[in-house]
Design a protein around this motif. Structure first.
Motif, PDB file in Angstrom:
ATOM      1  N   GLU A 470       3.937   5.354  -3.899  1.00  9.07           N
ATOM      2  CA  GLU A 470       4.120   3.904  -4.010  1.00  9.07           C
ATOM      3  C   GLU A 470       5.296   3.430  -3.169  1.00  9.07           C
ATOM      4  O   GLU A 470       5.244   2.383  -2.523  1.00  9.07           O
ATOM      5  CB  GLU A 470       4.340   3.506  -5.475  1.00  9.07           C
ATOM      6  CG  GLU A 470       3.083   3.594  -6.299  1.00  9.07           C
ATOM      7  CD  GLU A 470       3.292   3.221  -7.758  1.00  9.07           C
ATOM      8  OE1 GLU A 470       2.358   3.401  -8.537  1.00  9.07           O
ATOM      9  OE2 GLU A 470       4.400   2.750  -8.101  1.00  9.07           O
ATOM     10  N   GLU A 473       4.464   3.541   0.578  1.00  9.67           N
ATOM     11  CA  GLU A 473       3.622   2.396   0.948  1.00  9.67           C
ATOM     12  C   GLU A 473       4.470   1.141   1.110  1.00  9.67           C
ATOM     13  O   GLU A 473       4.297   0.364   2.039  1.00  9.67           O
ATOM     14  CB  GLU A 473       2.551   2.158  -0.119  1.00  9.67           C
ATOM     15  CG  GLU A 473       1.461   3.203  -0.131  1.00  9.67           C
ATOM     16  CD  GLU A 473       0.417   2.952  -1.212  1.00  9.67           C
ATOM     17  OE1 GLU A 473       0.384   1.844  -1.774  1.00  9.67           O
ATOM     18  OE2 GLU A 473      -0.357   3.887  -1.509  1.00  9.67           O
ATOM     19  N   ARG A 474       5.372   0.960   0.172  1.00 10.94           N
ATOM     20  CA  ARG A 474       6.233  -0.219   0.240  1.00 10.94           C
ATOM     21  C   ARG A 474       7.136  -0.170   1.469  1.00 10.94           C
ATOM     22  O   ARG A 474       7.294  -1.156   2.191  1.00 10.94           O
ATOM     23  CB  ARG A 474       7.078  -0.299  -1.022  1.00 10.94           C
ATOM     24  CG  ARG A 474       8.066  -1.430  -0.998  1.00 10.94           C
ATOM     25  CD  ARG A 474       9.264  -1.099  -1.857  1.00 10.94           C
ATOM     26  NE  ARG A 474       8.901  -1.152  -3.248  1.00 10.94           N
ATOM     27  CZ  ARG A 474       9.512  -0.450  -4.199  1.00 10.94           C
ATOM     28  NH1 ARG A 474      10.494   0.379  -3.887  1.00 10.94           N
ATOM     29  NH2 ARG A 474       9.142  -0.555  -5.446  1.00 10.94           N
ATOM     30  N   MET A 475       7.741   1.000   1.699  1.00  8.77           N
ATOM     31  CA  MET A 475       8.654   1.144   2.839  1.00  8.77           C
ATOM     32  C   MET A 475       7.971   0.821   4.158  1.00  8.77           C
ATOM     33  O   MET A 475       8.564   0.225   5.059  1.00  8.77           O
ATOM     34  CB  MET A 475       9.178   2.588   2.921  1.00  8.77           C
ATOM     35  CG  MET A 475      10.202   2.952   1.878  1.00  8.77           C
ATOM     36  SD  MET A 475      10.587   4.726   1.981  1.00  8.77           S
ATOM     37  CE  MET A 475      11.315   4.820   3.622  1.00  8.77           C
ATOM     38  N   ASP A 478       2.261  -0.101   4.624  1.00  6.80           N
ATOM     39  CA  ASP A 478       0.976   0.477   5.007  1.00  6.80           C
ATOM     40  C   ASP A 478       0.336   1.078   3.757  1.00  6.80           C
ATOM     41  O   ASP A 478       0.936   1.925   3.107  1.00  6.80           O
ATOM     42  CB  ASP A 478       1.237   1.578   6.061  1.00  6.80           C
ATOM     43  CG  ASP A 478      -0.031   2.280   6.516  1.00  6.80           C
ATOM     44  OD1 ASP A 478      -1.099   2.078   5.898  1.00  6.80           O
ATOM     45  OD2 ASP A 478       0.051   3.036   7.492  1.00  6.80           O
ATOM     46  N   PRO A 479      -0.888   0.644   3.418  1.00  4.42           N
ATOM     47  CA  PRO A 479      -1.504   1.189   2.202  1.00  4.42           C
ATOM     48  C   PRO A 479      -1.866   2.664   2.301  1.00  4.42           C
ATOM     49  O   PRO A 479      -2.178   3.282   1.299  1.00  4.42           O
ATOM     50  CB  PRO A 479      -2.759   0.331   1.999  1.00  4.42           C
ATOM     51  CG  PRO A 479      -3.017  -0.337   3.302  1.00  4.42           C
ATOM     52  CD  PRO A 479      -1.713  -0.393   4.047  1.00  4.42           C
TER      53      PRO A 479
ATOM     54  N   ARG B  46       9.044  -4.900  -8.125  1.00  2.00           N
ATOM     55  CA  ARG B  46       8.220  -3.736  -7.784  1.00  2.00           C
ATOM     56  C   ARG B  46       7.780  -3.791  -6.326  1.00  2.00           C
ATOM     57  O   ARG B  46       7.692  -2.776  -5.652  1.00  2.00           O
ATOM     58  CB  ARG B  46       7.015  -3.651  -8.723  1.00  2.00           C
ATOM     59  CG  ARG B  46       7.338  -2.858  -9.977  1.00  2.00           C
ATOM     60  CD  ARG B  46       6.169  -2.833 -10.947  1.00  2.00           C
ATOM     61  NE  ARG B  46       6.568  -3.480 -12.194  1.00  2.00           N
ATOM     62  CZ  ARG B  46       5.844  -4.339 -12.877  1.00  2.00           C
ATOM     63  NH1 ARG B  46       4.634  -4.682 -12.473  1.00  2.00           N
ATOM     64  NH2 ARG B  46       6.312  -4.848 -13.984  1.00  2.00           N
ATOM     65  N   GLU B  47       7.508  -4.998  -5.833  1.00  2.00           N
ATOM     66  CA  GLU B  47       7.088  -5.134  -4.433  1.00  2.00           C
ATOM     67  C   GLU B  47       8.200  -4.725  -3.474  1.00  2.00           C
ATOM     68  O   GLU B  47       7.926  -4.250  -2.377  1.00  2.00           O
ATOM     69  CB  GLU B  47       6.705  -6.589  -4.138  1.00  2.00           C
ATOM     70  CG  GLU B  47       5.342  -7.001  -4.646  1.00  2.00           C
ATOM     71  CD  GLU B  47       4.977  -8.412  -4.177  1.00  2.00           C
ATOM     72  OE1 GLU B  47       5.754  -9.345  -4.460  1.00  2.00           O
ATOM     73  OE2 GLU B  47       3.937  -8.577  -3.538  1.00  2.00           O
ATOM     74  N   VAL B 115       6.922  -6.334   4.217  1.00  2.00           N
ATOM     75  CA  VAL B 115       8.119  -5.735   4.797  1.00  2.00           C
ATOM     76  C   VAL B 115       8.135  -6.038   6.304  1.00  2.00           C
ATOM     77  O   VAL B 115       7.089  -6.053   6.950  1.00  2.00           O
ATOM     78  CB  VAL B 115       8.163  -4.221   4.501  1.00  2.00           C
ATOM     79  CG1 VAL B 115       7.149  -3.445   5.330  1.00  2.00           C
ATOM     80  CG2 VAL B 115       9.567  -3.663   4.721  1.00  2.00           C
ATOM     81  N   PHE B 120      12.450  -7.577   3.468  1.00  2.00           N
ATOM     82  CA  PHE B 120      11.255  -8.134   2.835  1.00  2.00           C
ATOM     83  C   PHE B 120      11.263  -9.640   3.045  1.00  2.00           C
ATOM     84  O   PHE B 120      12.303 -10.290   2.886  1.00  2.00           O
ATOM     85  CB  PHE B 120      11.223  -7.805   1.351  1.00  2.00           C
ATOM     86  CG  PHE B 120      10.904  -6.366   1.085  1.00  2.00           C
ATOM     87  CD1 PHE B 120       9.595  -5.915   1.182  1.00  2.00           C
ATOM     88  CD2 PHE B 120      11.906  -5.462   0.773  1.00  2.00           C
ATOM     89  CE1 PHE B 120       9.291  -4.580   0.966  1.00  2.00           C
ATOM     90  CE2 PHE B 120      11.608  -4.126   0.559  1.00  2.00           C
ATOM     91  CZ  PHE B 120      10.297  -3.682   0.657  1.00  2.00           C
ATOM     92  N   GLY B 451      -7.630  -5.541   1.398  1.00  2.00           N
ATOM     93  CA  GLY B 451      -6.820  -4.330   1.417  1.00  2.00           C
ATOM     94  C   GLY B 451      -5.400  -4.599   0.949  1.00  2.00           C
ATOM     95  O   GLY B 451      -4.814  -3.810   0.196  1.00  2.00           O
ATOM     96  N   GLN B 455      -3.635  -3.265  -2.679  1.00  2.00           N
ATOM     97  CA  GLN B 455      -2.356  -2.581  -2.806  1.00  2.00           C
ATOM     98  C   GLN B 455      -1.432  -3.340  -3.756  1.00  2.00           C
ATOM     99  O   GLN B 455      -0.796  -2.759  -4.631  1.00  2.00           O
ATOM    100  CB  GLN B 455      -1.712  -2.448  -1.430  1.00  2.00           C
ATOM    101  CG  GLN B 455      -0.466  -1.577  -1.454  1.00  2.00           C
ATOM    102  CD  GLN B 455       0.279  -1.564  -0.129  1.00  2.00           C
ATOM    103  OE1 GLN B 455      -0.107  -2.262   0.809  1.00  2.00           O
ATOM    104  NE2 GLN B 455       1.331  -0.782  -0.060  1.00  2.00           N
ATOM    105  N   TYR B 459       1.131  -3.199  -8.148  1.00  2.00           N
ATOM    106  CA  TYR B 459       2.418  -3.674  -8.671  1.00  2.00           C
ATOM    107  C   TYR B 459       2.266  -4.402 -10.003  1.00  2.00           C
ATOM    108  O   TYR B 459       3.229  -4.626 -10.710  1.00  2.00           O
ATOM    109  CB  TYR B 459       3.108  -4.600  -7.659  1.00  2.00           C
ATOM    110  CG  TYR B 459       3.403  -3.932  -6.334  1.00  2.00           C
ATOM    111  CD1 TYR B 459       4.100  -2.733  -6.280  1.00  2.00           C
ATOM    112  CD2 TYR B 459       2.990  -4.493  -5.135  1.00  2.00           C
ATOM    113  CE1 TYR B 459       4.372  -2.107  -5.068  1.00  2.00           C
ATOM    114  CE2 TYR B 459       3.256  -3.884  -3.912  1.00  2.00           C
ATOM    115  CZ  TYR B 459       3.946  -2.699  -3.888  1.00  2.00           C
ATOM    116  OH  TYR B 459       4.210  -2.085  -2.697  1.00  2.00           O
ATOM    117  N   ARG B 465      -6.375   2.059  -7.914  1.00  2.00           N
ATOM    118  CA  ARG B 465      -6.115   2.947  -6.775  1.00  2.00           C
ATOM    119  C   ARG B 465      -5.725   4.351  -7.224  1.00  2.00           C
ATOM    120  O   ARG B 465      -5.718   5.278  -6.430  1.00  2.00           O
ATOM    121  CB  ARG B 465      -5.013   2.374  -5.880  1.00  2.00           C
ATOM    122  CG  ARG B 465      -5.436   1.079  -5.193  1.00  2.00           C
ATOM    123  CD  ARG B 465      -4.346   0.580  -4.278  1.00  2.00           C
ATOM    124  NE  ARG B 465      -4.300   1.303  -3.032  1.00  2.00           N
ATOM    125  CZ  ARG B 465      -3.177   1.608  -2.376  1.00  2.00           C
ATOM    126  NH1 ARG B 465      -2.004   1.249  -2.873  1.00  2.00           N
ATOM    127  NH2 ARG B 465      -3.222   2.267  -1.243  1.00  2.00           N
TER     128      ARG B 465
END
Lengths: 642, 642
Positions: A470, A473-475, A478-479, B46-47, B115, B120, B451, B455, B459, B465
């Motif tokens: 998780e 993906e956030r960093m 990209d999923p 969370r995001e 991001v 962000f 998509g 993702q 969150y 997923r």
């Protein structure tokens, strides 16, 4: 299974789990046992995908759980936790003297479940089991950082799974005070930053823990690490300047009046017999530089800060005892005059525990179990509460004073999000050290079983295995961050306190970088290192050679795919050189592999240049360690050189 | 963003989200808005990994949420849901007439977060938004199968994220009756299998939904699909033999006395203005073969079962209206005499909806939104409530009677575990169809944004997923089932009702096989199909060729790794031929790719044999479809043949 049971006998065949499983409770009955059965069925349903949570209560029983009698109303240190679990091909019988043993036995069964060609099953086996140490704890530090209730709860679930039985809950530190006081409400109003556990929530957690065979021991650290308290009650502090003091003033009567009331309230809230008052790491300069305190020390002939703390500790111990609790404290509270009743928690090492035992004090070990320091599971596993050489000479009575240990999850640089992956699965290895026999020490077996436990903990809702993905993906935004995942898979946060030196952590620092995302121990790097050692020792299998080749090729080629993506996110920009290093280290590794395969002579210069590069690449960059660098060095050093 | 807003204007630059974000609520205030802010901050935390949940309430505000006034005490169909969201580089202003618009605007913001190299951020944009249809629902069927509360809750969270505003909660079917009745407690005692929602829990869900701008419309399906009721009250049934009846007896006065009391109780429990009484799929044989009912029909001159149901419907409509509710029913309740007030839910198609609108009845569409049937998101997306040719001739007044639609999650062959991956992310595409303008129809854009939404839903705690991976691990007993994952990635459960024909599903059938584990739509297969079409059309990029080559090679080589593992688990044993087919299909694909690359002439015989093989491989095996077979056929058909 983890922890390994004290005795077990395996038989041929297995007990198959299917929709006709029926589980009955016999003997002593109480609602806690009903809830344990339902919780057991919930996890078993998740392990198998069979909706046993609906069926197994009404089906004809083939799994009998027999409880002889009640456990104590407040779980007590050293209470009987033994159980007997007899699994045959046709049925299961679990029996225990009280609900504590039943809880453990149910968890053992869940860890034995696996898929087979015939269905989900557990091997036919008879287990007689009881713990080596009666105190097997996990400290979660809600002082440095408020930890939200769902995080606490799922960690209690995981503790139950590996038979830990003490939740050491620390509520305050310089950074904050995070529990409701009804007598001194300014504490939560002014010192919590708005986030604290209400007493109702605390009671909920105590009940939740009791359901899982876990005691809750609160800690209120004093007289130091208490800066937060002074936002509410500045007069408690000893500093000249309000807001710059971290230590309580141990010379004022009013301090003890306050603490008398506070401890009375908290002793009432927490039913456990033990009450932890911290006592660690006082910076005596604060007292010794304060003229008023200097004067007090002169008048009362107190020679230094340590002696002043000893006086404080003695007074607090009296208050705690008046509230019918047994005081616990960190190493520092053990002094010549400390009452024998006081339990010592050692952060300094097993030697001070042995010393305490010799002195008549009981103690638990936490040194070596600091899971915030990113040690490997093997390193924690090697630490034994009775492992110090000086413990060998203890009498059996003295040895019995060593009660066990506690893994400590300090929250200086962890968040609600990644806490699970700092605690698990490594804490399961510590749990085994504290439950299983002292001679259970096979590291390969431990890692094999740790992998199983780690997967199983997912069925309990623990998030340790989900976190890294998780966060990557956030960093990356990209999923499906394939190339970043390859890099992340072989890096670790630096060990010990180096991470804090490499990166500025404040109270509100987001924990969203690579060193936050990856687990403290890279499993891939560990397995690769084993392979590299076998190759270097000439003991590798063809599969080892193949795996090394595959991995090194993947790592060598990864930079070309990852590099163009790194600039897209502020959270990956600083990984440029880590990614490049991975590629170069792997290139050196592939060359070494080839040299070894063909027993080729390597130029001493090239070899030495490579080793220099690998040493440099093994140093932290972007606050992570490239864990394969030392293993590649093992390969390079195994080549023949002119 | 999904659903796309009705109007938006983008500006240069972006608003960066960091630890100094402060969010204030102005204008009309109520606790629901405070909770919405905290929920917003939880997701935003969370995001981003920034602990905004702690900070953003106390920071200096740069994000203002203005609410002009209250919404109605019970959310009403057609209530104002509009909002305005103005994001500049320096701040955010969200405003709405009432809390419903605020809830939507907050979700829009969350979907915009991404991001960037700077941090962000959300793009500077001004959005004026409101829905196309006022009824945008998700049906969860707790009749076929009891669905546990955490599953309901996280699906409500996801509904909020994509602006769905009706939770259609169905409580009963032949298989079970799953809600507490205080007036007729035998219902839950004898017909629920032990699992039902208490009225307290129902109230909790209604409040939870209201917090998220979602109405809760209950359904009690009658007079058919009611076998479960008769376990408790056999006299309600029309069958000769108790336990074999599925339809209520519409000829007895006692039936209506019972239903009068029952509907009164439930109408009181559910505050929404609408009350769904089902009415679908009556098998009239049960009535027509019953001598007593035959006699009643003769005496009352009722010509057939349909007419008897019409009489029943009219009586129920009267009862529902007496309880100040508006009746809803499935297609079948629309008959010449049906009151205009009754709302029709169409499972037959948009034509019957247009007919109803012409007739004066309002309606919602579910045909085409049956998310249990494993259609692709694109197929659902193409369905429009006003999409039938006959709808074109409706007046605008008639068109307004088409209120919207509902995705329907029937639970015949889904479990608590995999429900999320059947509902999400595809339902987001349906949500866009119902919210956004009719001309928002670009499928590529939809998939791109789907998509992102998919993702983001993670969150919110939606598990869609995570499910596949967890189930593959369980199936294989392997914590890292690489080769099984490769296979799973390109298979799908069969569409429509074929799955039920291929596999026996009972009430307690474990849902732990590959067709349960994989999502209804394979993203990899979809992308590969696009590439294959571009290659066949001569429009492929070099990256397309490379990706096709990489994937086909991976698939060709996977069987050698997977085959030895399949026998280890009873859940993978039947995948032997699926895995082999994947390899063979990929081999054919690689050959075709090579032929196309070199513009090689292919023997007609070989080509035709390959196409035969691909057609066979495209048929279900082990209850899954190998989704790349048709795409490889596209490649083969593109080759030149002699």
């Amino acid at each position: 299974m983890m922890p390994l049971p004290s005795q077990s006998t395996q038989a041929p065949g297995e007990f198959l789990i299917n929709g006709s499983l029926g589980i009955e409770l016999t003997g002593y009955a109480e609602p806690r046992l009903e809830r344990a059965r339902q919780r057991f069925l919930d996890v078993l349903s998740r392990e198998t995908g069979i909706p046993l949570w609906r069926e197994a209560v009404v089906n004809k029983p083939n799994f009998t759980v027999h409880t002889e009698g009640p456990s104590l109303a407040v779980q007590r240190l050293g209470e009987d936790e033994s159980y007997r679990l007899a699994i045959s091909t046709s049925g299961v019988q679990l029996s225990a003297a009280n609900p504590l043993g039943v809880l453990h036995g149910l968890q053992t069964f869940l860890l034995l479940v696996r898929v087979t060609p015939k269905g989900f099953g557990v091997p036919a086996i008879t287990i007689e089991d009881k713990p080596r140490f009666p105190w097997r704890g996990l400290l979660i530090d809600s002082g440095h950082r408020f930890v939200r209730l769902p995080v606490i709860k799922r960690n209690l679930d995981a503790m139950e799974a590996v038979k830990l039985n003490v939740f050491h809950w620390r509520f305050s530190d310089d950074a904050g005070f995070h529990i409701e006081s009804k007598r001194f409400p300014l504490l939560q109003e002014k010192a919590s930053g708005g986030f604290y556990y209400t007493q109702e929530e605390v009671k909920e957690i105590i009940a939740y823990a009791r359901d899982r065979g876990i005691r809750v021991v609160p800690e209120f650290d004093m007289p130091c690490h208490t800066a937060s308290w002074f936002h509410a009650y500045p007069e408690l502090g000893s500093g000249h300047i309000p807001g710059e003091s971290s230590a309580m003033d141990p010379t004022r009567e009013s301090t003890y009046e306050f603490l008398n009331g506070f401890i009375e309230e908290m002793a009432d809230l927490f039913p456990d017999a033990y009450f932890h008052t911290g006592g660690d790491e006082c910076d005596f300069h604060e007292w010794e530089s304060n003229p008023r305190i200097q004067e007090y020390m002169r008048v009362h002939v107190i020679k230094d800060g340590a002696a002043l703390q000893a006086e404080f500790t003695a007074k607090i111990q009296t208050i705690v005892a008046q509230n019918k609790k047994i005081m616990m404290g960190w190493d520092e509270v053990l002094l010549p005059g400390t009452p024998k009743e006081v339990v010592i928690q050692s952060w300094r090492g097993p030697k001070s525990l042995a010393d305490a035992a010799r002195n008549g004090n009981r103690g638990i070990l936490s040194s070596g179990y600091y899971i915030d320091l990113n040690w490997s599971a093997a390193e924690h596993y090697a630490v034994d509460p009775l492992g110090d050489p000086s413990a060998a000479s203890l009498t059996s009575e003295e040895k019995a004073r060593v009660l066990g240990g506690e893994a400590t999850m300090w929250t200086d640089i962890v968040s609600d999000e990644n806490l699970d992956n700092r605690v698990w699965p490594r804490t399961a290895a510590i749990a085994e050290r504290l439950w299983s026999a002292a001679d259970v020490r096979d590291v390969d077996s431990m890692y094999r079983r740790l992998g199983v436990v780690s997967q199983k903990l997912g069925y309990y809702g623990v998030r340790h295995r989900l976190i890294t993905e998780e966060m990557l993906e956030r960093m990356s935004g990209d999923p499906n961050p394939v190339a970043l995942r390859v890099l992340a898979d072989v890096v670790q946060p630096p060990k010990g306190y180096e991470r804090q030196q490499l990166r500025n952590f404040g109270d509100f620092t987001p924990m969203n970088r690579l060193d936050d995302a990856v687990p403290p121990e890279s499993e891939t790097a560990r397995v690769f290192d084993d392979i590299a050692r076998r190759i270097a020792a000439g003991k590798a299998t063809p599969e080892d050679w193949q795996q090394a080749q595959t991995w090194l090729t993947l790592w060598r080629d990864n930079d070309a795919r990852l590099q163009p993506l790194l600039a897209r996110s502020f959270l990956t920009q600083d990984l440029v050189s880590v990614s490049r290093n991975l590629s170069e280290v792997a290139t050196i590794g592939l060359q070494a592999l080839d040299d070894l395969k063909h027993d080729r002579l390597v130029s001493a210069d090239v070899r030495s240049q490579n080793i220099d590069f690998l040493n440099a690449a093994a140093k932290p960059q972007a606050v992570v360690l490239l864990m394969i660098a030392p293993s590649v060095e093992t390969l390079v050093k195994a080549t023949r050189s002119n």
